[in-house]
Each structure stands twice: as structure tokens, then as C-alpha cells.
Motif scaffolding. Structure first.
Motif, PDB file in Angstrom:
ATOM      1  N   GLY A  58      14.016 -20.624   9.915  1.00 17.45           N
ATOM      2  CA  GLY A  58      13.824 -19.717   8.796  1.00 17.45           C
ATOM      3  C   GLY A  58      12.415 -19.724   8.229  1.00 17.45           C
ATOM      4  O   GLY A  58      12.071 -18.864   7.430  1.00 17.45           O
ATOM      5  N   ASP A  59      11.599 -20.687   8.612  1.00 15.13           N
ATOM      6  CA  ASP A  59      10.213 -20.720   8.136  1.00 15.13           C
ATOM      7  C   ASP A  59       9.407 -19.597   8.775  1.00 15.13           C
ATOM      8  O   ASP A  59       9.617 -19.237   9.937  1.00 15.13           O
ATOM      9  CB  ASP A  59       9.540 -22.053   8.498  1.00 15.13           C
ATOM     10  N   GLU A  60       8.487 -19.045   8.011  1.00 15.40           N
ATOM     11  CA  GLU A  60       7.543 -18.066   8.554  1.00 15.40           C
ATOM     12  C   GLU A  60       6.271 -18.820   8.901  1.00 15.40           C
ATOM     13  O   GLU A  60       5.720 -19.535   8.067  1.00 15.40           O
ATOM     14  CB  GLU A  60       7.276 -16.957   7.537  1.00 15.40           C
ATOM     15  N   ARG A  70       9.041 -15.553  12.390  1.00 14.32           N
ATOM     16  CA  ARG A  70      10.024 -16.389  11.707  1.00 14.32           C
ATOM     17  C   ARG A  70      10.672 -17.306  12.750  1.00 14.32           C
ATOM     18  O   ARG A  70      11.062 -16.867  13.826  1.00 14.32           O
ATOM     19  CB  ARG A  70      11.094 -15.513  11.054  1.00 14.32           C
ATOM     20  N   ILE A 100       2.424 -23.031   8.067  1.00 15.91           N
ATOM     21  CA  ILE A 100       3.693 -22.487   7.576  1.00 15.91           C
ATOM     22  C   ILE A 100       3.339 -21.587   6.402  1.00 15.91           C
ATOM     23  O   ILE A 100       2.703 -22.017   5.443  1.00 15.91           O
ATOM     24  CB  ILE A 100       4.654 -23.606   7.155  1.00 15.91           C
ATOM     25  N   PRO A 102       4.073 -18.777   3.223  1.00 17.96           N
ATOM     26  CA  PRO A 102       5.053 -18.606   2.144  1.00 17.96           C
ATOM     27  C   PRO A 102       6.102 -17.558   2.528  1.00 17.96           C
ATOM     28  O   PRO A 102       5.843 -16.653   3.317  1.00 17.96           O
ATOM     29  CB  PRO A 102       4.226 -18.121   0.964  1.00 17.96           C
ATOM     30  N   LYS A 103       7.285 -17.712   1.966  1.00 14.65           N
ATOM     31  CA  LYS A 103       8.372 -16.755   2.248  1.00 14.65           C
ATOM     32  C   LYS A 103       7.960 -15.356   1.801  1.00 14.65           C
ATOM     33  O   LYS A 103       7.344 -15.176   0.777  1.00 14.65           O
ATOM     34  CB  LYS A 103       9.646 -17.164   1.491  1.00 14.65           C
ATOM     35  N   GLY A 104       8.308 -14.374   2.630  1.00 12.80           N
ATOM     36  CA  GLY A 104       8.009 -12.977   2.318  1.00 12.80           C
ATOM     37  C   GLY A 104       6.663 -12.502   2.857  1.00 12.80           C
ATOM     38  O   GLY A 104       6.277 -11.366   2.636  1.00 12.80           O
ATOM     39  N   THR A 105       5.951 -13.334   3.561  1.00  8.41           N
ATOM     40  CA  THR A 105       4.652 -12.947   4.103  1.00  8.41           C
ATOM     41  C   THR A 105       4.790 -11.870   5.169  1.00  8.41           C
ATOM     42  O   THR A 105       3.989 -10.941   5.228  1.00  8.41           O
ATOM     43  CB  THR A 105       3.919 -14.167   4.700  1.00  8.41           C
ATOM     44  N   LYS A 107       7.039  -9.509   5.418  1.00  5.14           N
ATOM     45  CA  LYS A 107       7.326  -8.206   4.820  1.00  5.14           C
ATOM     46  C   LYS A 107       6.093  -7.623   4.161  1.00  5.14           C
ATOM     47  O   LYS A 107       5.918  -6.420   4.096  1.00  5.14           O
ATOM     48  CB  LYS A 107       8.470  -8.327   3.804  1.00  5.14           C
TER      49      LYS A 107
END
Length: 109
Positions: A58-60, A70, A100, A102-105, A107
Motif C-alpha cells: 500500500g505504500d507509494e 503503489r 517512500i 506520502p499518501k495521495g502522491t 493522484k
């Protein structure tokens, strides 16, 4: 007296400083080499190893080749499956993950 050098120059060349001055100079250069080159390199390697161990599903991530994806699967053999989009999935060696993100990168791109 030699034709090319005078006695004063020859005497100055023979009388050198302390024999420990060479040892002290080598130790100083060794310390400079350690603190300027080896220590920062070891620190970066340690941080990269910690990054490799913290990769989870789940990590980007950003690879050294510039791909952003991802993580879909982490294998114990040292490989990571990365989904670049909904249909494309590639497998990389874990060592080639540069960061790694941050989440949402993904998108935001």
C-alpha cells in the motif's frame, strides 16, 4: 662543495623535523577521510537499509529509475511488486526503491 648545491642547502635538506610529524600528518588525513567520506556514506547506507525494511503493501514509492507506483506485494526474497496504474504491474528488487512517498502522491500527479 658541489657544483649545483651549496653546503647550506645540503645541510638544510639533511636536517628534518621530528620523525613523528609524518605520523601525525597521516593520522590527521585519516581522520579527515573518515569524517568527510566514510561516516556520511555509512549513515546513508544505514538510512537506506531502514527504508528498505519499512516498505509495506500500500505504500507509494519512487524507484531509482523514476517510476512512481503503489506497492502491491512484498516478497521475502527481496522483490517488490509495484502497480504503476490499474493494469500495469512491475517487479523490482527492493534495493531500487529510492523513497517512500506520502499518501495521495500518485493522484496528485
Amino acid at each position: 662543495m658541489s657544483f649545483f648545491t651549496s653546503d647550506a642547502v645540503a645541510a638544510a635538506a639533511l636536517s628534518q623535523g621530528s620523525p613523528y610529524s609524518l605520523v601525525i600528518m597521516l593520522v590527521v588525513f585519516g581522520l579527515i577521510f573518515y569524517f568527510m567520506i566514510l561516516r556520511p556514506q555509512q549513515k546513508r547506507a544505514k538510512e537506506h537499509k531502514k527504508l528498505m525494511d519499512s516498505i509495506s503493501k500500500g505504500d507509494e514509492v519512487l524507484t531509482t529509475g523514476g517510476l512512481v507506483g503503489r506497492v502491491t506485494k512484498v516478497a521475502q526474497t527481496g522483490y517488490v511488486a509495484i502497480a504503476l496504474n490499474d493494469t500495469t504491474e512491475v517487479v523490482f528488487k527492493r534495493d531500487f526503491v529510492a523513497a517512500i512517498l506520502p499518501k495521495g502522491t500518485m493522484k496528485a500527479l
